[in-house]
Design an enzyme around this catalytic site. Structure first.
Site, PDB file in Angstrom:
ATOM      1  N   HIS A  48       0.906  -0.851  -0.116  1.00 52.54           N
ATOM      2  CA  HIS A  48      -0.303  -0.008   0.140  1.00 52.54           C
ATOM      3  C   HIS A  48       0.675   0.839   0.052  1.00 52.54           C
ATOM      4  O   HIS A  48       0.792   2.491  -0.387  1.00 52.54           O
ATOM      5  CB  HIS A  48      -0.760  -0.166   1.454  1.00 52.54           C
ATOM      6  N   ASP A  53     -10.764  -6.059 -18.131  1.00 55.50           N
ATOM      7  CA  ASP A  53     -11.390  -7.939 -19.286  1.00 55.50           C
ATOM      8  C   ASP A  53     -10.368  -8.258 -19.990  1.00 55.50           C
ATOM      9  O   ASP A  53      -9.560  -7.512 -21.198  1.00 55.50           O
ATOM     10  CB  ASP A  53     -13.197  -7.650 -19.438  1.00 55.50           C
TER      11      ASP A  53
END
Length: 461
Positions: free
Chosen positions: A166, A396
């Site tokens: 992070h 995708d």
């Protein structure tokens, strides 16, 4: 059972800059000593092992390399100084740096993993890329920031696992990278398809931010830098998904408006967070006098003009840029008869005062240090991940949008909830809880959606 086939190192393509150095802002330093984020992206895709190894994996390797051309920090490392008085941490990419990609085949039940009912949390960690070990040179501890894993479920699906620090970036940045990788992979690599506004890496800079950067470093440099080198196993945790249908959301909004007709705004985020929060508190089964519960709602600060950053941080900034709001309330009030209403009202007040107001969102960021030092005693902390407006299933790779996205880091929080769109106007709420508490939570969650007595009219929202 999941079998690792190989772990390879993927470099950026030729022609990229030989080096890139990025200082850490106070946004980044907040995460220096936290565990990595673990994210799983599940895709329905009928595929044989031969096709996976001969076609899909080579395509993923090639497209990942092409994507790194635009996202060099992903292949870089965090350098934490051994002499903290002489220098500060920095993100560095130099020629020769690579990112790890693990390839695996799993015998786990794909449909069981992506189901909504409670499942053992431990099994999901087979799908997460293992942390890359920390190394050292004469001046720095060196920590890789990203690694990936592609796992095949023969004739059923594929999972892309992500392990990231992070300290490099927040989830919005990671999602932007995943979408770029997916677009390039889907295109076959013939065209480099990236968003029209590519990532911006230059750190937010102002007189005020430089002052806060120094304050954060003075605090963070006193803590040993020891990134995790093994994956945690959240024994006795189970994961489950809960559905708030469009009709449920309308009913919950009407419940708020009937009790508080003067409210000028009742958002989906507001009622979903309030409903999950009060359900979680009630699932504990007892409430003590004076015990306090906390709800934390992170908020993206990009594109928000405020006193700290003018001009604002670009919307396509790659890094950490999170503000947020804390809602605090006595446990007994949340567990009471009107708990949902008072929680929703309090959440709405914080959203309006601390999140929608650009100046307030980043006002006095040094206050975060005060909270870290005090470590106020609270009974429970619930962190909200995701948003009804933030759709992260859209990456995708050529197999359609993700069937399910899971943040395994929910297992490491005190408590966390991941909110995503269900695709039909409703919401999906992912939770990770101890097994016994999950059973109680599930029962209260469903019972609370059955409105008894007064029938509320249809919401106009």
């Amino acid at each position: 059972m999941t079998t690792v086939i190989e772990t390879c190192r993927i470099p950026p393509p030729r022609g990229v800059p030989a080096e890139l150095f990025l200082p850490l802002s106070f946004f980044d330093m907040s995460w220096l000593h936290t565990v990595p984020m673990y994210v799983l992206n599940f895709y329905n895709h009928t595929c044989s092992e031969a096709e996976f190894h001969n076609t899909i994996v080579p395509n993923l390797k090639h497209s990942l390399s092409l994507t790194l051309k635009h996202y060099l920090p992903v292949a870089g490392n965090i350098l934490f100084p051994l002499d903290t008085a002489a220098s500060k941490p920095v993100l560095r990419y130099i020629s020769g740096d690579t990112v790890a990609l693990t390839v695996a085949v799993s015998g786990l039940d794909f449909d069981e993993l992506v189901a909504n009912h409670a499942r053992e949390a431990d099994q999901f960690y087979d799908l997460v890329p293992p942390p890359v070990p920390l190394t050292e040179d004469e001046n720095y501890k060196i920590a890789p920031v990203f690694s990936f894993q592609a796992t095949l479920f023969p004739s059923r699906g594929i999972c892309i696992g992500v392990n990231f620090q992070h300290t490099l970036c927040d989830w919005r940045s990671t999602v932007g990278f995943m979408k770029a990788w997916a677009m390039i992979n889907k295109s076959g690599g013939d065209k480099v398809l990236v968003p029209k506004t590519g990532p911006v890496f230059e750190k937010p800079d102002s007189e005020g931010s430089r002052r806060v950067d120094g304050m954060f470093w003075n605090k963070m440099k006193k803590i040993p830098f020891e990134p995790s080198v093994s994956l945690p196993r959240p024994t006795n945790r189970v994961r489950a998904s809960f559905i708030l249908r469009q009709s449920d959301i309308r009913k919950l909004k009407n419940r708020i408006l009937s009790a508080r007709p003067g409210l000028d705004r009742v958002s989906t985020l507001m009622i979903a967070a309030a409903y999950v929060w009060t359900t979680l508190v009630k699932s504990h089964g007892s409430s003590a006098e004076g015990e306090e519960e906390v709800l934390y709602i992170p908020a993206d600060a990009r594109g928000r003009r405020n006193a700290l950053f003018d001009p604002p941080v670009p919307v396509n900034y790659f890094g950490n840029c999170l503000g947020g709001g804390l809602v605090k309330m006595e446990q007994r009030k949340l567990a009471g008869k009107d708990g949902f209403v008072v929680a929703a009202e309090a959440i709405g007040d914080v959203i309006k005062a601390k999140i929608l107001d650009g100046d307030e969102l980043l006002k006095c960021p040094e206050n975060r240090l005060g909270k870290m030092e005090r470590r106020e005693k609270v009974f429970g902390v619930l962190v909200v991940y995701g948003s009804p407006k933030f759709e992260y299933k859209e990456a995708d790779f050529g197999w359609g949008v993700a069937r399910k996205v899971m943040i395994l880091s929910l297992d490491q929080d005190n408590y966390g909830m991941l909110m995503s769109n269900s695709g039909d106007g409703g919401l999906v709420i992912d939770m990770s809880l101890p097994k016994e508490r999950m059973e109680s939570f599930a029962s209260i969650f469903q019972d609370g959606l059955i409105l008894r007595g007064k029938v509320y009219g249809e919401s106009r929202m």
